[in-house]
Design a protein around this motif. Structure first.
Motif, PDB file in Angstrom:
ATOM      1  N   SER A  96       0.826  -1.214   0.000  1.00  0.00           N
ATOM      2  CA  SER A  96       0.000   0.000   0.000  1.00  0.00           C
ATOM      3  C   SER A  96       0.855   1.256   0.000  1.00  0.00           C
ATOM      4  CB  SER A  96      -0.927   0.012   1.219  1.00  0.00           C
ATOM      5  OG  SER A  96      -1.839  -1.056   1.188  1.00  0.00           O
ATOM      6  N   LEU A  99       2.419   1.710  -3.465  1.00  0.00           N
ATOM      7  CA  LEU A  99       1.407   2.193  -4.413  1.00  0.00           C
ATOM      8  C   LEU A  99       1.057   3.656  -4.145  1.00  0.00           C
ATOM      9  CD1 LEU A  99      -1.060  -0.832  -4.623  1.00  0.00           C
ATOM     10  CD2 LEU A  99       0.434   0.013  -6.430  1.00  0.00           C
ATOM     11  N   TYR A 117      -7.791   1.209  -8.211  1.00  0.00           N
ATOM     12  CA  TYR A 117      -7.200   0.492  -7.080  1.00  0.00           C
ATOM     13  C   TYR A 117      -8.172   0.358  -5.911  1.00  0.00           C
ATOM     14  CZ  TYR A 117      -2.461   0.258  -8.942  1.00  0.00           C
ATOM     15  OH  TYR A 117      -1.352  -0.045  -9.697  1.00  0.00           O
ATOM     16  N   ALA A 177      -6.511  -1.712  -0.954  1.00  0.00           N
ATOM     17  CA  ALA A 177      -7.229  -0.546  -1.478  1.00  0.00           C
ATOM     18  C   ALA A 177      -7.404   0.547  -0.430  1.00  0.00           C
ATOM     19  CB  ALA A 177      -8.590  -0.981  -2.020  1.00  0.00           C
ATOM     20  N   THR A 180      -4.107   2.067   0.877  1.00  0.00           N
ATOM     21  CA  THR A 180      -3.479   2.954  -0.105  1.00  0.00           C
ATOM     22  C   THR A 180      -4.094   4.345  -0.058  1.00  0.00           C
ATOM     23  OG1 THR A 180      -3.015   1.073  -1.570  1.00  0.00           O
ATOM     24  CG2 THR A 180      -2.957   3.261  -2.555  1.00  0.00           C
TER      25      THR A 180
END
Length: 300
Positions: A96, A99, A117, A177, A180
């Motif tokens: 995470s 990203l 994402y 998800a 992030t």
């Protein structure tokens, strides 16, 4: 004397805003008590009985709680859950953060990529689990046969050594998800002036991340660690849709054991005791995490 009475009267008087606040607060507290506190109290009470989920039952005191520490199946479920939670927390937060650093850069279509994402977090856990179950059971073995890859020829879900890895993959795919997005929010709070001053001092790359970026987003790191660990400890959907605790009970999480044996195994009282102990374990772990990480924040 008259002034003192007037002051006391003013203190006891509720303002209009106070009444509005109380009007909103009381229904929320009532709902919280009915759907959170009351079930916890009833669960503790049933944990003191031999209730099977139906029929009559007797009060057995702390026998269920004592038996928890002697039950091998319960012990195995706790070991699996802790192993899964630790691996998930590390994996999800590392990926995470990477990203988030990429999506926080000035790249074309980054808002669209952020939306893409975040899609896994919107989908239901059971739906995602059943899709991945088909993938692990049929698609990957077919690819392994065609490509001659021995590792993929058999379903990951059929082996006691690889089934938990498949669960981690699915859990991480969904969990990354939200983490992030939280990391991106943290990165956006870092002023550009700090980076400009950092560049003048000659710091760049990894050094800039560990000296400037990470110390400034540590509160977001703390939030993600605590939430990720809590969610991983309560893993249920992935177990239910992928393995149902198998093979040979090797992927039986605590939540799944409580549900399976409590609802259909005639152990409602015993698993109620298990659920209460598990609740205490999660609270203690979350508290220790917060205390440790808050201490680290102050040091940084």
């Amino acid at each position: 004397m008259g002034k003192e009475k007037k002051k006391v009267r003013e203190i006891k008087t509720w303002s209009k805003n106070d009444k509005i606040f109380l009007g909103f607060l009381l229904p929320v507290l009532a709902l919280f008590f009915c759907f959170n506190t009351l079930p916890l109290i009833k669960g503790f009470y049933y944990g003191l009985t031999n209730f099977r989920g139906y029929g009559d039952y007797d009060f057995v005191g702390l026998r269920n709680f004592q038996d928890l520490f002697q039950d091998i199946r319960v012990g195995k479920s706790y070991l699996f859950t802790f192993k899964y939670a630790i691996v998930m927390t590390i994996l999800v937060n590392v990926i995470s953060l990477i990203l988030a650093l990429g999506l926080n850069r000035d790249i074309k279509g980054k808002n669209t990529l952020r939306g893409i994402y975040f899609v896994p977090n919107i989908l239901g856990g059971l739906v995602v689990g059943y899709i991945f179950s088909f993938l692990f059971t049929y698609i990957l073995p077919a690819v392994g046969e065609a490509a001659g890859i021995d590792f993929l020829k058999n379903s990951m879900l059929s082996s006691t050594e690889t089934a938990w890895i498949a669960i981690v993959i699915v859990g991480a795919w969904q969990g990354i998800a939200m983490n992030t997005i939280i990391y991106i929010s943290g990165l956006q709070t870092v002023p550009e002036e700090v980076y400009e001053a950092c560049m003048l001092d000659g710091a760049a790359g990894i050094k800039k991340f560990f000296k400037i970026t990470f110390p400034l987003i540590v509160p977001f790191f703390t939030i993600n660690l605590v939430l990720c660990m809590k969610n991983a400890l309560m893993v249920f959907d992935q177990i239910m849709s992928l393995t149902k605790g198998g093979p040979s009970q090797s992927t039986e999480s605590i939540s799944y054991l409580i549900y399976n044996n409590g609802m259909s195994g005639g152990q409602f009282g015993f698993q109620s005791a298990n659920a209460f102990v598990f609740f205490i374990v999660i609270v203690v772990i979350s508290f220790l995490q917060m205390k440790f990480l808050r201490g680290k924040e102050e040091q940084l």
